[in-house]
Design a protein around this motif. Structure first.
Motif, PDB file in Angstrom:
ATOM      1  N   VAL A  54      36.265  32.679  90.616  1.00 31.19           N
ATOM      2  CA  VAL A  54      35.010  32.607  91.363  1.00 31.19           C
ATOM      3  C   VAL A  54      35.374  32.756  92.834  1.00 31.19           C
ATOM      4  N   ALA A  55      34.842  33.784  93.458  1.00 28.95           N
ATOM      5  CA  ALA A  55      35.177  34.090  94.856  1.00 28.95           C
ATOM      6  C   ALA A  55      36.690  34.186  95.027  1.00 28.95           C
ATOM      7  N   ASP A  56      37.322  34.894  94.092  1.00 27.39           N
ATOM      8  CA  ASP A  56      38.767  35.130  94.104  1.00 27.39           C
ATOM      9  C   ASP A  56      39.592  33.865  93.922  1.00 27.39           C
ATOM     10  N   LYS A  57      38.980  32.766  93.509  1.00 22.38           N
ATOM     11  CA  LYS A  57      39.708  31.522  93.257  1.00 22.38           C
ATOM     12  C   LYS A  57      39.636  31.204  91.770  1.00 22.38           C
ATOM     13  N   LYS A  58      40.765  30.773  91.203  1.00 22.27           N
ATOM     14  CA  LYS A  58      40.807  30.454  89.779  1.00 22.27           C
ATOM     15  C   LYS A  58      40.007  29.185  89.485  1.00 22.27           C
ATOM     16  N   VAL A  59      39.275  29.220  88.366  1.00 17.58           N
ATOM     17  CA  VAL A  59      38.580  28.031  87.891  1.00 17.58           C
ATOM     18  C   VAL A  59      38.887  27.851  86.410  1.00 17.58           C
ATOM     19  N   TYR A  60      38.978  26.599  85.984  1.00 20.75           N
ATOM     20  CA  TYR A  60      39.388  26.278  84.621  1.00 20.75           C
ATOM     21  C   TYR A  60      38.259  25.532  83.914  1.00 20.75           C
ATOM     22  N   ASP A  61      38.126  25.793  82.589  1.00 20.92           N
ATOM     23  CA  ASP A  61      37.073  25.133  81.830  1.00 20.92           C
ATOM     24  C   ASP A  61      37.672  24.420  80.621  1.00 20.92           C
ATOM     25  N   ASP A  62      36.820  24.011  79.658  1.00 23.43           N
ATOM     26  CA  ASP A  62      37.271  23.241  78.499  1.00 23.43           C
ATOM     27  C   ASP A  62      38.256  24.015  77.628  1.00 23.43           C
ATOM     28  N   LEU A  63      38.082  25.337  77.543  1.00 25.16           N
ATOM     29  CA  LEU A  63      39.043  26.135  76.779  1.00 25.16           C
ATOM     30  C   LEU A  63      40.442  25.994  77.373  1.00 25.16           C
ATOM     31  N   ASP A  64      40.513  26.034  78.700  1.00 21.74           N
ATOM     32  CA  ASP A  64      41.807  25.874  79.380  1.00 21.74           C
ATOM     33  C   ASP A  64      42.351  24.464  79.189  1.00 21.74           C
ATOM     34  N   VAL A  65      41.467  23.464  79.106  1.00 26.86           N
ATOM     35  CA  VAL A  65      41.906  22.088  78.853  1.00 26.86           C
ATOM     36  C   VAL A  65      42.598  22.006  77.499  1.00 26.86           C
ATOM     37  N   ASP A  66      41.991  22.616  76.471  1.00 28.26           N
ATOM     38  CA  ASP A  66      42.584  22.591  75.125  1.00 28.26           C
ATOM     39  C   ASP A  66      43.965  23.231  75.127  1.00 28.26           C
ATOM     40  N   ILE A  67      44.074  24.342  75.845  1.00 30.65           N
ATOM     41  CA  ILE A  67      45.363  25.044  75.909  1.00 30.65           C
ATOM     42  C   ILE A  67      46.396  24.187  76.636  1.00 30.65           C
ATOM     43  N   ALA A  68      45.986  23.554  77.739  1.00 27.70           N
ATOM     44  CA  ALA A  68      46.914  22.730  78.510  1.00 27.70           C
ATOM     45  C   ALA A  68      47.422  21.555  77.672  1.00 27.70           C
ATOM     46  N   ILE A  69      46.540  20.914  76.924  1.00 24.63           N
ATOM     47  CA  ILE A  69      46.947  19.775  76.084  1.00 24.63           C
ATOM     48  C   ILE A  69      47.902  20.254  74.982  1.00 24.63           C
ATOM     49  N   PHE A  70      47.637  21.453  74.426  1.00 23.44           N
ATOM     50  CA  PHE A  70      48.537  22.040  73.432  1.00 23.44           C
ATOM     51  C   PHE A  70      49.928  22.241  74.042  1.00 23.44           C
ATOM     52  N   ILE A  71      49.971  22.725  75.288  1.00 19.80           N
ATOM     53  CA  ILE A  71      51.256  22.941  75.975  1.00 19.80           C
ATOM     54  C   ILE A  71      51.991  21.614  76.140  1.00 19.80           C
TER      55      ILE A  71
END
Length: 227
Positions: A54-71
């Motif tokens: 968003v406006a060239d800045k990264k934003v993270y949502d719940d899908l990214d949360v699931d991936i991060a917890i998996f990592i």
């Protein structure tokens, strides 16, 4: 591509995944946001998972949360990041890379606009608070200066020394004056109270008695003044 309802920038996203991981596993983990950012950069560089902007800045949502917890879970089992990236898409949904041409034609989605507006509002609010704090600080300094201007000007060391010298001189002069009064009072006493015999037919002034009389006279005067 539509954004999900909840989105975070990297620092807030890092706090969110730590909080959710602890809720899920009761294990408290701590990561620097640079570490988390590196995970997702690696996935993007390998073409596995895309992070929304968003406006060239990264934003993270719940899908990214699931991936991060998996990592985090796999890292706790001593998996390397390369090994995790090889199995990620087999265990979790990953985000495809957008069609940049279509995105440019469609423009920002409503959710993206809301996120951008929220970011701008937060920036404006911080700038406003900063301006108010600056103005309050200026007013405070002005009031402090006004109060200082109303106070008497502090005396210099020379003025203090001069005052002490004047007081000392005045005290000495007053003492001489009172001693003179004491001598006059002494001389008013009957002769027999002021002299002493020094032989059968000879008398002289009792100097010791006179000195004591003068000393007591001066002492009583200054005691009354101090009261």
């Amino acid at each position: 591509m539509e954004l999900k309802e909840a989105v975070w920038h990297i620092s807030d996203f890092t706090e969110e995944i730590q909080r959710r991981y602890e809720e899920e596993t009761t294990v408290k983990e701590s990561f620097h946001y640079n570490t988390v950012d590196k995970w997702f950069k690696d996935f993007e560089n390998k073409g596995i998972h895309y992070i929304q902007r968003v406006a060239d800045k990264k934003v993270y949502d719940d899908l990214d949360v699931d991936i991060a917890i998996f990592i985090i879970k796999k890292r706790s089992q001593k998996w390397s990041l390369d090994a995790i990236s090889n199995v990620l898409s087999a265990h979790l949904e990953v985000r495809p890379f957008p069609d940049l041409k279509n995105d440019e034609e469609q423009g920002l989605s409503e959710a993206q606009v809301m996120v951008e507006m929220g970011r701008k509002f937060e920036k404006m609010q911080k700038e406003f608070e900063k301006k108010i704090l600056h103005e309050l600080d200026v007013k405070k300094k002005e009031l402090e200066q006004q109060l200082l201007n109303r106070l008497p000007k502090p005396k210099s060391d020379e003025e203090i020394r001069a005052e002490k010298t004047d007081i000392m001189i005045s005290t000495v002069r007053k003492r001489y004056e009172i001693e003179g009064e004491a001598i006059e009072e002494w001389n008013k006493l009957p002769l027999e109270q002021r002299v002493k015999k020094v032989g059968f037919f000879r008398t002289e002034e009792d100097l010791l008695k006179r000195d004591n009389f003068i000393r007591e006279y001066v002492k009583k005067y200054f005691e009354n003044v101090d009261r």
